[in-house]
Motif scaffolding. Structure first.
Motif, PDB file in Angstrom:
ATOM      1  N   PHE A  60       0.820  -1.224   0.000  1.00 36.64           N
ATOM      2  CA  PHE A  60       0.000   0.000   0.000  1.00 36.64           C
ATOM      3  C   PHE A  60       0.852   1.272   0.000  1.00 36.64           C
ATOM      4  O   PHE A  60       0.337   2.364  -0.270  1.00 36.64           O
ATOM      5  N   VAL A  61       2.122   1.151   0.292  1.00 32.91           N
ATOM      6  CA  VAL A  61       2.941   2.325   0.618  1.00 32.91           C
ATOM      7  C   VAL A  61       3.143   3.269  -0.554  1.00 32.91           C
ATOM      8  O   VAL A  61       2.916   4.490  -0.440  1.00 32.91           O
ATOM      9  N   ASP A 109       6.224   9.872   1.677  1.00 28.97           N
ATOM     10  CA  ASP A 109       7.302   9.871   2.670  1.00 28.97           C
ATOM     11  C   ASP A 109       8.384   8.895   2.221  1.00 28.97           C
ATOM     12  O   ASP A 109       8.180   7.680   2.221  1.00 28.97           O
ATOM     13  N   ARG A 110       9.551   9.425   1.861  1.00 28.99           N
ATOM     14  CA  ARG A 110      10.618   8.593   1.319  1.00 28.99           C
ATOM     15  C   ARG A 110      11.171   7.605   2.351  1.00 28.99           C
ATOM     16  O   ARG A 110      11.507   6.461   2.001  1.00 28.99           O
ATOM     17  N   ASP A 111      11.233   8.016   3.599  1.00 29.40           N
ATOM     18  CA  ASP A 111      11.748   7.116   4.637  1.00 29.40           C
ATOM     19  C   ASP A 111      10.842   5.894   4.811  1.00 29.40           C
ATOM     20  O   ASP A 111      11.323   4.768   4.964  1.00 29.40           O
ATOM     21  N   ILE A 112       9.542   6.121   4.770  1.00 32.24           N
ATOM     22  CA  ILE A 112       8.599   5.006   4.905  1.00 32.24           C
ATOM     23  C   ILE A 112       8.650   4.119   3.663  1.00 32.24           C
ATOM     24  O   ILE A 112       8.560   2.884   3.762  1.00 32.24           O
ATOM     25  N   GLN A 113       8.804   4.720   2.501  1.00 30.28           N
ATOM     26  CA  GLN A 113       8.912   3.932   1.276  1.00 30.28           C
ATOM     27  C   GLN A 113      10.144   3.031   1.302  1.00 30.28           C
ATOM     28  O   GLN A 113      10.077   1.852   0.924  1.00 30.28           O
ATOM     29  N   LEU A 114      11.275   3.562   1.754  1.00 32.45           N
ATOM     30  CA  LEU A 114      12.501   2.763   1.841  1.00 32.45           C
ATOM     31  C   LEU A 114      12.356   1.654   2.885  1.00 32.45           C
ATOM     32  O   LEU A 114      12.818   0.527   2.678  1.00 32.45           O
ATOM     33  N   SER A 169      -4.322   7.883   3.466  1.00 28.96           N
ATOM     34  CA  SER A 169      -3.305   8.505   2.615  1.00 28.96           C
ATOM     35  C   SER A 169      -2.579   9.597   3.400  1.00 28.96           C
ATOM     36  O   SER A 169      -3.051  10.052   4.445  1.00 28.96           O
ATOM     37  N   GLY A 170      -1.438  10.003   2.865  1.00 31.77           N
ATOM     38  CA  GLY A 170      -0.677  11.096   3.481  1.00 31.77           C
ATOM     39  C   GLY A 170      -0.228  10.784   4.895  1.00 31.77           C
ATOM     40  O   GLY A 170       0.136   9.656   5.230  1.00 31.77           O
ATOM     41  N   ALA A 171      -0.290  11.814   5.746  1.00 33.97           N
ATOM     42  CA  ALA A 171       0.172  11.692   7.124  1.00 33.97           C
ATOM     43  C   ALA A 171      -0.640  10.664   7.906  1.00 33.97           C
ATOM     44  O   ALA A 171      -0.099   9.970   8.778  1.00 33.97           O
TER      45      ALA A 171
END
Length: 221
Positions: free
Chosen positions: A89-90, A96-101, A157-159
């Motif tokens: 889902f990310v 957010d790049r940190d969460i994607q990584l 979505s988002g925050a």
């Protein structure tokens, strides 16, 4: 001619003597002594250690897998499958790049572990069950999200998604660590491969839990 023949005779005799000497040395070489020192087997928590003779230790052999090991591995398939669904889902729900990584690392790690689990089961001729997120006693496995919770995560979505994803995945990882504890409590984890895998899960997910808790605190601030 006589000198040449004599040299040849000496040469053959010398080779024969050396060969016999080497054979005699080889034949008379003593066998390495068998170990005679006693071996201490560590007892379970609260139980005394046991001193075993070398013969008794040899009879023990390597610990075999038990039913608790099979159930742990089968449940881990379902547990990992849901984590992979959550990471899916990310990319569409947050920038957010940190969460994607983090999610990408989790996906790769869980997929690699699924290969280890599948190979372990195949090598022991254990059929994969058709359960859907439930343990073998019919209760939901620790940390697993319900269908409604998964739907809510997918819809965010988002925050809001960032917070919900981190909270849900922390809970999910804590559930996996609990499953490791339950494995050992049930008498499993003695086979070396299961023990190694379970300790890896416990260590890897513990590191990710700490990382996600910090990320969650940073975003709350």
């Amino acid at each position: 001619m006589r000198m040449t023949a004599m040299r040849r005779s000496l040469g053959v005799g010398t080779v024969l003597v050396l060969s016999l000497g080497l054979a005699a040395c080889t034949a008379s070489a003593p066998e390495p002594p068998a170990p005679t020192s006693p071996i201490v087997q560590l007892g379970a928590p609260g139980e005394p250690n046991q001193t075993l003779s070398p013969e008794e230790a040899a009879e023990l052999g390597s610990p075999k897998h038990v039913e608790a090991d099979e159930e742990f591995m089968l449940d881990m398939i379902q547990h990992h499958d849901q984590a992979i669904v959550m990471t899916g889902f990310v990319d569409e729900n947050t920038d957010d790049r940190d969460i994607q990584l983090l999610a990408e690392r989790m996906k790769v790690s869980q997929e690699d572990e699924l290969k280890v689990i599948t190979r372990w089961l195949q090598d022991r001729f254990v059929p994969v069950n058709d359960g859907a997120g439930h343990g073998h006693d019919g209760d939901a496995m620790p940390g697993m999200l319900t269908d409604d919770e998964l739907a809510a995560l997918e819809a965010a979505s988002g925050a809001k998604f960032d917070r919900l994803f981190l909270e849900s995945m922390i809970r999910h990882h804590q559930g996996a660590v609990q499953m490791v504890d339950e494995l050992y409590a049930a008498g499993g984890g003695n086979e070396s491969e299961v023990d190694q895998f379970a300790r890896h899960v416990e260590s890897d997910q513990g590191v990710e839990i700490a990382r996600m808790q910090q990320m969650l605190a940073d975003r709350a601030g």
